[in-house]
Scaffold this motif. Structure first.
Motif, PDB file in Angstrom:
ATOM      1  N   LEU A  21       0.048 -10.713  -0.610  1.00 49.20           N
ATOM      2  CA  LEU A  21       1.164 -11.583  -0.907  1.00 49.20           C
ATOM      3  C   LEU A  21       2.247 -10.712  -1.518  1.00 49.20           C
ATOM      4  O   LEU A  21       1.962  -9.752  -2.234  1.00 49.20           O
ATOM      5  CB  LEU A  21       0.730 -12.677  -1.894  1.00 49.20           C
ATOM      6  CG  LEU A  21       1.722 -13.803  -2.140  1.00 49.20           C
ATOM      7  CD1 LEU A  21       2.029 -14.551  -0.842  1.00 49.20           C
ATOM      8  CD2 LEU A  21       1.160 -14.760  -3.172  1.00 49.20           C
ATOM      9  N   CYS A  22       3.480 -11.013  -1.216  1.00 53.39           N
ATOM     10  CA  CYS A  22       4.610 -10.209  -1.663  1.00 53.39           C
ATOM     11  C   CYS A  22       5.599 -11.092  -2.421  1.00 53.39           C
ATOM     12  O   CYS A  22       5.390 -12.288  -2.553  1.00 53.39           O
ATOM     13  CB  CYS A  22       5.316  -9.600  -0.446  1.00 53.39           C
ATOM     14  SG  CYS A  22       4.230  -8.636   0.620  1.00 53.39           S
ATOM     15  N   PRO A  33      18.963 -13.177 -10.050  1.00 56.10           N
ATOM     16  CA  PRO A  33      17.932 -12.989  -9.021  1.00 56.10           C
ATOM     17  C   PRO A  33      17.055 -14.225  -8.853  1.00 56.10           C
ATOM     18  O   PRO A  33      16.693 -14.884  -9.821  1.00 56.10           O
ATOM     19  CB  PRO A  33      17.121 -11.812  -9.545  1.00 56.10           C
ATOM     20  CG  PRO A  33      17.328 -11.821 -11.017  1.00 56.10           C
ATOM     21  CD  PRO A  33      18.696 -12.393 -11.251  1.00 56.10           C
ATOM     22  N   HIS A  34      16.736 -14.516  -7.617  1.00 55.71           N
ATOM     23  CA  HIS A  34      15.800 -15.581  -7.256  1.00 55.71           C
ATOM     24  C   HIS A  34      14.594 -14.874  -6.647  1.00 55.71           C
ATOM     25  O   HIS A  34      14.713 -14.192  -5.621  1.00 55.71           O
ATOM     26  CB  HIS A  34      16.474 -16.505  -6.242  1.00 55.71           C
ATOM     27  CG  HIS A  34      15.593 -17.591  -5.714  1.00 55.71           C
ATOM     28  ND1 HIS A  34      15.050 -17.554  -4.453  1.00 55.71           N
ATOM     29  CD2 HIS A  34      15.169 -18.745  -6.269  1.00 55.71           C
ATOM     30  CE1 HIS A  34      14.330 -18.658  -4.254  1.00 55.71           C
ATOM     31  NE2 HIS A  34      14.383 -19.392  -5.340  1.00 55.71           N
ATOM     32  N   VAL A  35      13.430 -14.982  -7.278  1.00 59.42           N
ATOM     33  CA  VAL A  35      12.229 -14.279  -6.836  1.00 59.42           C
ATOM     34  C   VAL A  35      11.169 -15.303  -6.462  1.00 59.42           C
ATOM     35  O   VAL A  35      10.843 -16.176  -7.267  1.00 59.42           O
ATOM     36  CB  VAL A  35      11.685 -13.342  -7.940  1.00 59.42           C
ATOM     37  CG1 VAL A  35      10.491 -12.545  -7.426  1.00 59.42           C
ATOM     38  CG2 VAL A  35      12.776 -12.422  -8.455  1.00 59.42           C
ATOM     39  N   VAL A  36      10.644 -15.187  -5.245  1.00 60.00           N
ATOM     40  CA  VAL A  36       9.632 -16.128  -4.761  1.00 60.00           C
ATOM     41  C   VAL A  36       8.528 -15.383  -4.024  1.00 60.00           C
ATOM     42  O   VAL A  36       8.763 -14.323  -3.450  1.00 60.00           O
ATOM     43  CB  VAL A  36      10.239 -17.195  -3.827  1.00 60.00           C
ATOM     44  CG1 VAL A  36      11.189 -18.107  -4.582  1.00 60.00           C
ATOM     45  CG2 VAL A  36      10.942 -16.565  -2.648  1.00 60.00           C
ATOM     46  N   PRO A  37       7.305 -15.932  -4.041  1.00 58.05           N
ATOM     47  CA  PRO A  37       6.219 -15.325  -3.263  1.00 58.05           C
ATOM     48  C   PRO A  37       6.428 -15.594  -1.775  1.00 58.05           C
ATOM     49  O   PRO A  37       6.844 -16.697  -1.386  1.00 58.05           O
ATOM     50  CB  PRO A  37       4.967 -16.025  -3.789  1.00 58.05           C
ATOM     51  CG  PRO A  37       5.455 -17.319  -4.343  1.00 58.05           C
ATOM     52  CD  PRO A  37       6.868 -17.099  -4.800  1.00 58.05           C
ATOM     53  N   VAL A  38       6.154 -14.585  -0.967  1.00 55.82           N
ATOM     54  CA  VAL A  38       6.311 -14.692   0.487  1.00 55.82           C
ATOM     55  C   VAL A  38       5.289 -13.780   1.165  1.00 55.82           C
ATOM     56  O   VAL A  38       4.672 -12.941   0.523  1.00 55.82           O
ATOM     57  CB  VAL A  38       7.735 -14.278   0.948  1.00 55.82           C
ATOM     58  CG1 VAL A  38       8.796 -15.248   0.450  1.00 55.82           C
ATOM     59  CG2 VAL A  38       8.053 -12.853   0.534  1.00 55.82           C
ATOM     60  N   CYS A  39       5.190 -13.928   2.465  1.00 54.92           N
ATOM     61  CA  CYS A  39       4.469 -12.985   3.304  1.00 54.92           C
ATOM     62  C   CYS A  39       5.521 -12.147   4.032  1.00 54.92           C
ATOM     63  O   CYS A  39       6.532 -12.683   4.474  1.00 54.92           O
ATOM     64  CB  CYS A  39       3.584 -13.724   4.298  1.00 54.92           C
ATOM     65  SG  CYS A  39       2.232 -14.630   3.506  1.00 54.92           S
ATOM     66  N   VAL A  40       5.285 -10.851   4.117  1.00 51.11           N
ATOM     67  CA  VAL A  40       6.270  -9.928   4.683  1.00 51.11           C
ATOM     68  C   VAL A  40       5.614  -9.079   5.761  1.00 51.11           C
ATOM     69  O   VAL A  40       4.467  -8.659   5.609  1.00 51.11           O
ATOM     70  CB  VAL A  40       6.832  -8.990   3.585  1.00 51.11           C
ATOM     71  CG1 VAL A  40       7.781  -7.958   4.179  1.00 51.11           C
ATOM     72  CG2 VAL A  40       7.520  -9.784   2.495  1.00 51.11           C
ATOM     73  N   THR A  41       6.365  -8.806   6.815  1.00 53.13           N
ATOM     74  CA  THR A  41       5.931  -7.822   7.797  1.00 53.13           C
ATOM     75  C   THR A  41       6.947  -6.686   7.803  1.00 53.13           C
ATOM     76  O   THR A  41       8.131  -6.896   7.574  1.00 53.13           O
ATOM     77  CB  THR A  41       5.789  -8.430   9.203  1.00 53.13           C
ATOM     78  OG1 THR A  41       7.047  -8.920   9.661  1.00 53.13           O
ATOM     79  CG2 THR A  41       4.747  -9.538   9.198  1.00 53.13           C
ATOM     80  N   TYR A  42       6.462  -5.496   8.055  1.00 53.93           N
ATOM     81  CA  TYR A  42       7.260  -4.270   7.989  1.00 53.93           C
ATOM     82  C   TYR A  42       7.197  -3.567   9.330  1.00 53.93           C
ATOM     83  O   TYR A  42       6.122  -3.273   9.835  1.00 53.93           O
ATOM     84  CB  TYR A  42       6.697  -3.401   6.867  1.00 53.93           C
ATOM     85  CG  TYR A  42       7.288  -2.027   6.686  1.00 53.93           C
ATOM     86  CD1 TYR A  42       8.596  -1.709   7.018  1.00 53.93           C
ATOM     87  CD2 TYR A  42       6.507  -1.025   6.138  1.00 53.93           C
ATOM     88  CE1 TYR A  42       9.106  -0.440   6.816  1.00 53.93           C
ATOM     89  CE2 TYR A  42       7.000   0.249   5.923  1.00 53.93           C
ATOM     90  CZ  TYR A  42       8.301   0.536   6.272  1.00 53.93           C
ATOM     91  OH  TYR A  42       8.802   1.800   6.062  1.00 53.93           O
ATOM     92  N   ASP A  43       8.354  -3.313   9.908  1.00 56.27           N
ATOM     93  CA  ASP A  43       8.479  -2.672  11.208  1.00 56.27           C
ATOM     94  C   ASP A  43       9.348  -1.427  11.043  1.00 56.27           C
ATOM     95  O   ASP A  43      10.568  -1.483  11.215  1.00 56.27           O
ATOM     96  CB  ASP A  43       9.108  -3.661  12.193  1.00 56.27           C
ATOM     97  CG  ASP A  43       9.332  -3.102  13.581  1.00 56.27           C
ATOM     98  OD1 ASP A  43       8.989  -1.929  13.830  1.00 56.27           O
ATOM     99  OD2 ASP A  43       9.862  -3.848  14.421  1.00 56.27           O
ATOM    100  N   PRO A  44       8.751  -0.285  10.673  1.00 53.13           N
ATOM    101  CA  PRO A  44       9.561   0.902  10.434  1.00 53.13           C
ATOM    102  C   PRO A  44      10.276   1.414  11.685  1.00 53.13           C
ATOM    103  O   PRO A  44      11.367   1.975  11.585  1.00 53.13           O
ATOM    104  CB  PRO A  44       8.570   1.931   9.895  1.00 53.13           C
ATOM    105  CG  PRO A  44       7.233   1.464  10.326  1.00 53.13           C
ATOM    106  CD  PRO A  44       7.328  -0.030  10.442  1.00 53.13           C
ATOM    107  N   GLU A  45       9.687   1.213  12.865  1.00 51.27           N
ATOM    108  CA  GLU A  45      10.335   1.674  14.095  1.00 51.27           C
ATOM    109  C   GLU A  45      11.693   0.992  14.278  1.00 51.27           C
ATOM    110  O   GLU A  45      12.662   1.634  14.682  1.00 51.27           O
ATOM    111  CB  GLU A  45       9.444   1.426  15.317  1.00 51.27           C
ATOM    112  CG  GLU A  45       8.179   2.260  15.334  1.00 51.27           C
ATOM    113  CD  GLU A  45       7.058   1.693  14.473  1.00 51.27           C
ATOM    114  OE1 GLU A  45       7.071   0.480  14.146  1.00 51.27           O
ATOM    115  OE2 GLU A  45       6.164   2.475  14.100  1.00 51.27           O
ATOM    116  N   ALA A  46      11.766  -0.293  13.973  1.00 48.17           N
ATOM    117  CA  ALA A  46      13.029  -1.033  14.066  1.00 48.17           C
ATOM    118  C   ALA A  46      13.828  -0.946  12.769  1.00 48.17           C
ATOM    119  O   ALA A  46      14.992  -1.343  12.732  1.00 48.17           O
ATOM    120  CB  ALA A  46      12.754  -2.494  14.413  1.00 48.17           C
TER     121      ALA A  46
END
Length: 146
Positions: A21-22, A33-46
């Motif tokens: 969880l992120c 700042p507004h900080v909320v829990p989320v799910c994140v995906t990371y695409d370094p190529e893009a």
């Protein structure tokens, strides 16, 4: 320590492929700042990170408001950060966010979510994707192979 978000170390990328969880930090219209829990995906190529969200969520409204304000001021857009922590290991990705509502972008976000989190996201007919064009990456204890 700074990391090139387009060319992360194998250990850094591996950490972003683990199921965690992120948090997403967006600027409110008043600058706080507004900080909320989320799910994140990371695409370094893009060079992007993606967060699935409802179009009516505060995070989407914050990105849209910051993008509009930046456009009016000839700025770059909504500056945001996503972060994940696991004990002493942590990693942050920063960049410029925009809200994507095109079906192909939503499908790509959902595909990447399922790949990272091992299940499809819940059905949401009002889905949007917050797409973050990455400008910075950093972290601790995730830079070298164990």
């Amino acid at each position: 320590m700074a990391i090139d978000p387009h060319h992360p170390t194998p250990a850094y990328l591996s950490f972003w492929r683990e199921r965690h969880l992120c948090t997403l930090t967006t600027p409110r219209p008043d600058g706080t700042p507004h900080v909320v829990p989320v799910c994140v995906t990371y695409d370094p190529e893009a060079g992007v990170a993606r967060v699935l969200a409802s179009r009516s969520s505060a995070k989407v409204r914050n990105v849209l408001a910051a993008t509009e304000a930046a456009t009016e001021a000839n700025g770059s857009g909504a500056r945001v950060a996503v972060c994940q922590v696991d004990g002493a290991r942590w990693a942050t990705l920063e960049g410029i966010a925009r809200v994507r509502t095109e079906p192909a972008e939503i499908a790509e976000g959902e595909r990447r979510y399922e790949e990272r989190y091992g299940k499809p996201p819940r059905v949401n007919p009002n889905r949007a994707v917050i797409e973050i064009s990455l400008t910075r990456a950093m972290g601790a204890r995730v830079l070298k192979e164990a």
